[in-house]
Design a protein around this motif. Structure first.
Motif, PDB file in Angstrom:
ATOM      1  N   HIS A  30      26.376  -6.873   0.727  1.00  8.21           N
ATOM      2  CA  HIS A  30      25.205  -5.748   0.573  1.00  8.21           C
ATOM      3  C   HIS A  30      26.096  -4.727  -0.539  1.00  8.21           C
ATOM      4  CE1 HIS A  30      23.459  -2.228   2.870  1.00  8.21           C
ATOM      5  NE2 HIS A  30      24.524  -1.340   2.255  1.00  8.21           N
ATOM      6  N   ARG A  31      24.975  -4.181  -1.234  1.00  7.10           N
ATOM      7  CA  ARG A  31      25.167  -3.261  -2.477  1.00  7.10           C
ATOM      8  C   ARG A  31      24.112  -2.264  -2.193  1.00  7.10           C
ATOM      9  NH1 ARG A  31      22.988  -7.600  -6.224  1.00  7.10           N
ATOM     10  NH2 ARG A  31      22.526  -8.556  -4.150  1.00  7.10           N
ATOM     11  N   GLU A  32      24.549  -1.147  -2.360  1.00  4.30           N
ATOM     12  CA  GLU A  32      23.553   0.123  -2.044  1.00  4.30           C
ATOM     13  C   GLU A  32      24.041   1.515  -3.121  1.00  4.30           C
ATOM     14  OE1 GLU A  32      22.506   3.366   1.468  1.00  4.30           O
ATOM     15  OE2 GLU A  32      23.245   1.117   1.950  1.00  4.30           O
ATOM     16  N   PHE A  33      23.175   1.772  -3.767  1.00  2.33           N
ATOM     17  CA  PHE A  33      23.253   2.944  -4.713  1.00  2.33           C
ATOM     18  C   PHE A  33      22.414   4.093  -4.414  1.00  2.33           C
ATOM     19  CE2 PHE A  33      22.594   5.207  -8.769  1.00  2.33           C
ATOM     20  CZ  PHE A  33      23.637   5.800  -8.871  1.00  2.33           C
ATOM     21  N   THR A  34      22.820   5.391  -4.294  1.00  2.09           N
ATOM     22  CA  THR A  34      22.100   6.500  -4.202  1.00  2.09           C
ATOM     23  C   THR A  34      22.801   7.482  -5.176  1.00  2.09           C
ATOM     24  OG1 THR A  34      22.055   6.068  -1.777  1.00  2.09           O
ATOM     25  CG2 THR A  34      21.351   8.360  -2.349  1.00  2.09           C
ATOM     26  N   ALA A  35      21.530   8.414  -5.630  1.00  2.63           N
ATOM     27  CA  ALA A  35      22.024   9.447  -6.746  1.00  2.63           C
ATOM     28  C   ALA A  35      20.823  10.441  -6.618  1.00  2.63           C
ATOM     29  CB  ALA A  35      22.312   9.004  -8.133  1.00  2.63           C
ATOM     30  N   GLY A  36      21.217  11.812  -6.581  1.00  3.94           N
ATOM     31  CA  GLY A  36      20.159  12.718  -6.419  1.00  3.94           C
ATOM     32  C   GLY A  36      20.652  14.045  -6.901  1.00  3.94           C
ATOM     33  N   ALA A  37      19.924  15.094  -6.831  1.00  4.88           N
ATOM     34  CA  ALA A  37      20.476  16.469  -7.157  1.00  4.88           C
ATOM     35  C   ALA A  37      19.264  17.388  -6.497  1.00  4.88           C
ATOM     36  CB  ALA A  37      20.438  16.635  -8.518  1.00  4.88           C
ATOM     37  N   SER A  38      19.747  18.651  -6.054  1.00  2.00           N
ATOM     38  CA  SER A  38      18.995  19.791  -5.594  1.00  2.00           C
ATOM     39  C   SER A  38      19.392  20.786  -6.484  1.00  2.00           C
ATOM     40  CB  SER A  38      19.136  19.969  -3.971  1.00  2.00           C
ATOM     41  OG  SER A  38      20.547  20.273  -3.976  1.00  2.00           O
ATOM     42  N   GLY A  39      18.519  21.771  -6.653  1.00  2.00           N
ATOM     43  CA  GLY A  39      18.880  23.097  -7.447  1.00  2.00           C
ATOM     44  C   GLY A  39      17.651  24.004  -7.329  1.00  2.00           C
ATOM     45  N   GLY A  40      17.798  24.989  -8.379  1.00  2.00           N
ATOM     46  CA  GLY A  40      16.790  25.801  -8.523  1.00  2.00           C
ATOM     47  C   GLY A  40      17.094  27.547  -8.706  1.00  2.00           C
ATOM     48  N   THR A  41      16.133  28.315  -8.354  1.00  2.00           N
ATOM     49  CA  THR A  41      16.543  29.783  -8.608  1.00  2.00           C
ATOM     50  C   THR A  41      15.727  30.364  -7.563  1.00  2.00           C
ATOM     51  OG1 THR A  41      14.279  30.177  -9.701  1.00  2.00           O
ATOM     52  CG2 THR A  41      16.060  29.578 -10.948  1.00  2.00           C
ATOM     53  N   ASP A  42      15.854  31.712  -7.284  1.00  2.00           N
ATOM     54  CA  ASP A  42      15.172  32.405  -5.968  1.00  2.00           C
ATOM     55  C   ASP A  42      13.711  32.121  -6.082  1.00  2.00           C
ATOM     56  OD1 ASP A  42      17.685  33.330  -5.430  1.00  2.00           O
ATOM     57  OD2 ASP A  42      17.304  35.246  -6.296  1.00  2.00           O
ATOM     58  N   VAL A  43      13.014  31.706  -6.970  1.00  2.92           N
ATOM     59  CA  VAL A  43      11.668  31.507  -7.203  1.00  2.92           C
ATOM     60  C   VAL A  43      11.249  30.005  -6.959  1.00  2.92           C
ATOM     61  CG1 VAL A  43       9.516  31.596  -8.555  1.00  2.92           C
ATOM     62  CG2 VAL A  43      11.318  33.243  -8.528  1.00  2.92           C
ATOM     63  N   LEU A  44      11.855  29.107  -7.766  1.00  3.53           N
ATOM     64  CA  LEU A  44      11.694  27.703  -7.407  1.00  3.53           C
ATOM     65  C   LEU A  44      12.871  26.893  -7.268  1.00  3.53           C
ATOM     66  CD1 LEU A  44       9.787  25.116  -8.206  1.00  3.53           C
ATOM     67  CD2 LEU A  44      10.489  25.512 -10.468  1.00  3.53           C
ATOM     68  N   THR A  45      12.707  26.035  -6.210  1.00  2.00           N
ATOM     69  CA  THR A  45      13.803  25.089  -5.763  1.00  2.00           C
ATOM     70  C   THR A  45      13.168  23.571  -5.871  1.00  2.00           C
ATOM     71  OG1 THR A  45      13.414  25.437  -3.326  1.00  2.00           O
ATOM     72  CG2 THR A  45      15.318  26.860  -4.445  1.00  2.00           C
ATOM     73  N   TYR A  46      14.062  22.573  -6.001  1.00  2.00           N
ATOM     74  CA  TYR A  46      13.720  21.350  -6.045  1.00  2.00           C
ATOM     75  C   TYR A  46      14.608  20.341  -5.466  1.00  2.00           C
ATOM     76  CZ  TYR A  46      16.795  20.996  -9.988  1.00  2.00           C
ATOM     77  OH  TYR A  46      18.050  21.001 -10.756  1.00  2.00           O
ATOM     78  N   ALA A  47      14.471  19.172  -5.253  1.00  2.00           N
ATOM     79  CA  ALA A  47      15.267  18.008  -4.903  1.00  2.00           C
ATOM     80  C   ALA A  47      14.671  16.753  -5.392  1.00  2.00           C
ATOM     81  CB  ALA A  47      15.636  18.240  -3.222  1.00  2.00           C
ATOM     82  N   VAL A  48      15.484  15.897  -5.801  1.00  2.00           N
ATOM     83  CA  VAL A  48      15.006  14.555  -6.096  1.00  2.00           C
ATOM     84  C   VAL A  48      16.262  13.681  -5.756  1.00  2.00           C
ATOM     85  CG1 VAL A  48      13.590  15.185  -7.980  1.00  2.00           C
ATOM     86  CG2 VAL A  48      15.992  14.917  -8.473  1.00  2.00           C
ATOM     87  N   GLY A  49      15.844  12.347  -5.391  1.00  2.00           N
ATOM     88  CA  GLY A  49      16.950  11.347  -4.948  1.00  2.00           C
ATOM     89  C   GLY A  49      16.179  10.199  -5.333  1.00  2.00           C
ATOM     90  N   VAL A  50      17.274   9.184  -5.337  1.00  2.00           N
ATOM     91  CA  VAL A  50      17.020   7.578  -5.322  1.00  2.00           C
ATOM     92  C   VAL A  50      17.830   7.011  -4.576  1.00  2.00           C
ATOM     93  CG1 VAL A  50      15.482   7.905  -7.666  1.00  2.00           C
ATOM     94  CG2 VAL A  50      17.966   7.181  -7.588  1.00  2.00           C
ATOM     95  N   GLN A  51      17.343   5.605  -4.138  1.00  3.70           N
ATOM     96  CA  GLN A  51      18.254   4.836  -3.243  1.00  3.70           C
ATOM     97  C   GLN A  51      17.781   3.308  -3.721  1.00  3.70           C
ATOM     98  OE1 GLN A  51      18.990   5.687   0.859  1.00  3.70           O
ATOM     99  NE2 GLN A  51      19.051   3.463   1.197  1.00  3.70           N
ATOM    100  N   GLY A  52      18.742   2.387  -3.793  1.00  5.55           N
ATOM    101  CA  GLY A  52      18.427   0.997  -3.867  1.00  5.55           C
ATOM    102  C   GLY A  52      19.387   0.192  -3.012  1.00  5.55           C
ATOM    103  N   VAL A  53      18.999  -0.782  -2.538  1.00  5.08           N
ATOM    104  CA  VAL A  53      19.765  -1.607  -1.614  1.00  5.08           C
ATOM    105  C   VAL A  53      19.511  -3.023  -1.841  1.00  5.08           C
ATOM    106  CG1 VAL A  53      20.109  -2.116   0.914  1.00  5.08           C
ATOM    107  CG2 VAL A  53      19.690   0.209   0.277  1.00  5.08           C
ATOM    108  N   ARG A  54      20.428  -3.800  -1.576  1.00 11.20           N
ATOM    109  CA  ARG A  54      20.104  -5.210  -1.630  1.00 11.20           C
ATOM    110  C   ARG A  54      21.186  -5.810  -0.740  1.00 11.20           C
ATOM    111  NH1 ARG A  54      16.855  -3.635  -4.522  1.00 11.20           N
ATOM    112  NH2 ARG A  54      16.209  -3.920  -6.568  1.00 11.20           N
ATOM    113  N   GLU A  55      20.798  -6.924  -0.226  1.00 11.20           N
ATOM    114  CA  GLU A  55      21.642  -7.476   0.972  1.00 11.20           C
ATOM    115  C   GLU A  55      21.118  -8.967   0.985  1.00 11.20           C
ATOM    116  OE1 GLU A  55      23.416  -5.813   4.415  1.00 11.20           O
ATOM    117  OE2 GLU A  55      22.221  -7.120   5.429  1.00 11.20           O
ATOM    118  N   THR A  56      22.114 -10.044   0.954  1.00 11.64           N
ATOM    119  CA  THR A  56      21.583 -11.771   1.287  1.00 11.64           C
ATOM    120  C   THR A  56      21.390 -11.556   2.510  1.00 11.64           C
ATOM    121  OG1 THR A  56      23.867 -12.263   1.431  1.00 11.64           O
ATOM    122  CG2 THR A  56      23.030 -12.430  -0.739  1.00 11.64           C
TER     123      THR A  56
END
Length: 609
Positions: free
Chosen positions: A176-202
């Motif tokens: 089993h191998r799993e990787f996740t990364a992302g970020a959230s942020g912004g200002t009082d006017v604009l906020t955002y969130a992005v994230g990725v995930q990858g999984v591999r398992e035999t």
């Protein structure tokens, strides 16, 4: 069927008794969390007239579960079946109802398969989930068809002011191998969130020699997945905002399709939304949202290759209006279901036009909720559903509530038109649920007892030919405890639940398949200094795999114990280790399909404070 073994339950009263008599200073009173799913508007959990489970991000990370279905299975009243390991088809039974009696929402967007009529749990990336709310009980008056057993709503990671990155890496059993990364942020006017995930398992072999139709193959059945989540919220004016979101997951799973076949299916999950929200007056908030979800499955290597693609598009207009007598809910919805398949379905699309209204009020110790919904299905005409509930806080510690709700389920495209199985003469199911609940809270310790009775008319059986039977009835009782300690046991959290239910076909008295009459959970978490420790015990009683309750198709009871530990390397880095099914228990949730044996997983997490 065997009687419930008391030995498995011995730990539950001990845990509850410890919470009652332990000589420690209990924590301060905790206000109820704000939840949305049970009313469609923000409401405190301790003011609801429904039973709701909340699984927050901390609970997800502390859990030893690796999939959405495993995560749900650790909660009272939820039973899970799975046809093998990671990525394989799984089903959730809320209070003994069918999997197709559950609505799955992702950030308010309905997601699932129109061909099976059930939610699709298997390709949703758990690491991109921020929070889960599970409403147990009838929900058609809020959300329409399929709301017989309840609603599972997933909230993905959303933006917030500032900048908050995160990442994790997991390695474990079955490669089993799993990787996740992302970020959230912004200002009082604009906020955002992005994230990725990858999984591999035999993986491991999904089937064993007991599986039907000669599908056993001893090879490993692996899974791989790549996923993305993104969202933003832009404040156009002080009281008006534009929001959008996308969850996309692409997976490939291997499965057993005979002794010499290494079969493979490609699956895609996509949930997209665009909304405009604004405060029209001081007491009137309105939201217009357009959304689309896709559930795609393409068996490219199989004895029976097939393409089953579901698209659901929806436009929703919801209004929350504060009045002197309470909170009003008013809304309209238009939903279209379409299927694209190489299987010859007689009908491939239908539309549902809906109007819904609700009323919620909290006055002193009194809680009132009422909902009504009208749905017009292009195939089955009109359906009216309703819900009424009342709760009263007798003392600061003790509360009672009761509710009555109706529900309905339109037959799925498979039940209607699948060759050799479908029956175009099927009619919708209709449910009537009565529920009584009591809760007792002593500061940070809460005990809850719920009794429910769900009667379903025209229940659709999934035997050789789909058919309506006169009645099914599911009666049950759920007892649960949740508590956090202070004083000399500060850092200790305990949870326990015991469910007893009787899910029957009233025509012949037989048990509905794959439902255990007894279910128990026990969880403990302890934090001290830089360390956290956790343990989860799950017990599921014996069941029958088929509607005829054939003794040869019985599924034995089982208990699994999972352990976990976490060490804070510093303020930003944490190291977690988990051992699932530590006793290496061999068990099945579906006849002839294997479940994970003992597994060891190590996770490194990065999250700046």
């Amino acid at each position: 069927m065997k009687t419930f073994p008391c030995a498995h339950l011995a730990v539950l009263p001990l845990a509850i008794s410890a919470a009652l008599v332990s000589p420690v200073a209990l924590g301060q009173t905790q206000l109820g969390e704000i939840v949305i799913t049970a009313t469609r508007i923000p409401t405190r959990q301790d003011e609801l007239v429904s039973d709701v489970v909340v699984i927050n991000r901390a609970s997800i990370e502390n859990s030893t579960a690796r999939t959405l279905s495993e995560l749900l299975a650790r909660n009272a009243g939820l039973q899970i079946t799975a046809n093998g390991g990671l990525g394989k088809n799984s089903s959730v039974f809320i209070r003994g109802t069918e999997s197709r009696h559950t609505i799955l929402l992702v950030d308010g967007v309905r997601y699932g398969s129109a061909t099976t009529g059930a939610p699709s749990l298997d390709n949703i990336p758990v690491e991109l989930i921020e929070r889960i709310e599970v409403l147990k009980g009838p929900a058609s008056a809020l959300y329409g068809s399929e709301g017989v057993g309840g609603v599972i709503q997933i909230f993905t990671k959303q933006g917030r002011a500032g900048f908050s990155p995160y990442a994790s890496l997991t390695l474990g059993s079955e490669s089993h191998r799993e990787f996740t990364a992302g970020a959230s942020g912004g200002t009082d006017v604009l906020t955002y969130a992005v994230g990725v995930q990858g999984v591999r398992e035999t993986g491991f072999s999904s089937t064993n020699p007991r599986v039907l139709f000669g599908n056993f193959n001893a090879d490993n059945d692996g899974f791989r997945q790549s996923a993305f989540n993104g969202s933003f919220n832009y404040k156009i004016a002080p009281d008006f905002s534009l929001n959008a979101g996308l969850l996309y997951s692409d997976g490939t799973l291997q499965f057993d399709d005979g002794p010499t076949r290494d079969s493979r299916t490609d699956v895609i999950t996509q949930v997209a939304r665009l909304g405009f929200k604004g405060k029209l007056t001081d007491g009137w908030q309105s939201e217009l949202r357009a959304s689309s979800s896709k559930d795609q499955s393409n068996a490219t290597v199989s004895a029976f290759p097939g393409r089953f693609n579901t698209t659901q598009t929806e436009i929703t207009w919801q209004n929350d209006v504060a009045t002197p007598i309470g909170q009003l809910l008013l809304g309209l919805e238009q939903r279209e279901q379409k299927i694209d398949s190489d299987t010859a379905y007689t009908v491939t699309r239908r539309t549902i036009s809906s109007a819904f209204a609700g009323f919620n009020q909290q006055i002193g110790g009194h809680s009132v909720q009422a909902n009504f919904r009208y749905d017009k299905n292009s195939q089955f005409g009109s359906n009216d559903t309703g819900f009424i509930g009342y709760g009263y806080q007798f003392t600061p510690e003790f509360r009672l509530y009761g509710s009555y709700g109706t529900s309905f389920v339109a037959p799925s495209f498979n039940q209607l038109y699948f060759p050799g199985f479908g029956n175009s003469a099927l009619q919708p199911e209709a449910g009537r649920n009565t529920e009584l609940g009591a809760s007792y809270r002593v500061n940070a310790h809460e005990f809850k007892l719920v009794r429910y009775d769900n009667k379903i008319r025209g229940f659709i059986t999934n035997t050789t030919l789909a058919a309506n039977i006169p009645r099914a009835r599911i009666e049950g009782t759920s007892l649960s405890y949740n508590g956090t300690f202070d004083g000399s046991l500060k850092g200790l959290h305990l949870s326990a639940s015991l469910d007893a239910l009787d899910p029957r076909n009233e025509l012949n008295g037989r048990l509905l398949p794959r439902r255990a009459k007894e279910l128990a959970t026990l969880g403990a978490d302890y934090a001290t200094g830089l360390w956290k420790f956790g343990a989860t015990l799950l017990y599921v009683g014996d069941r029958f795999d088929d509607a005829n309750n054939t003794p040869a198709r019985a599924l034995a009871d089982f208990a699994t114990l999972d352990l976990g530990a976490e060490y804070a390397l510093d303020k930003e880095w944490r190291l977690q280790a988990k051992i699932n099914n530590i006793a290496d228990k061999v068990y099945e949730t579906a006849f002839g399909f294997n479940q994970p044996r003992r597994g060891v997983f190590v996770t490194l997490r990065y999250q700046p404070k």
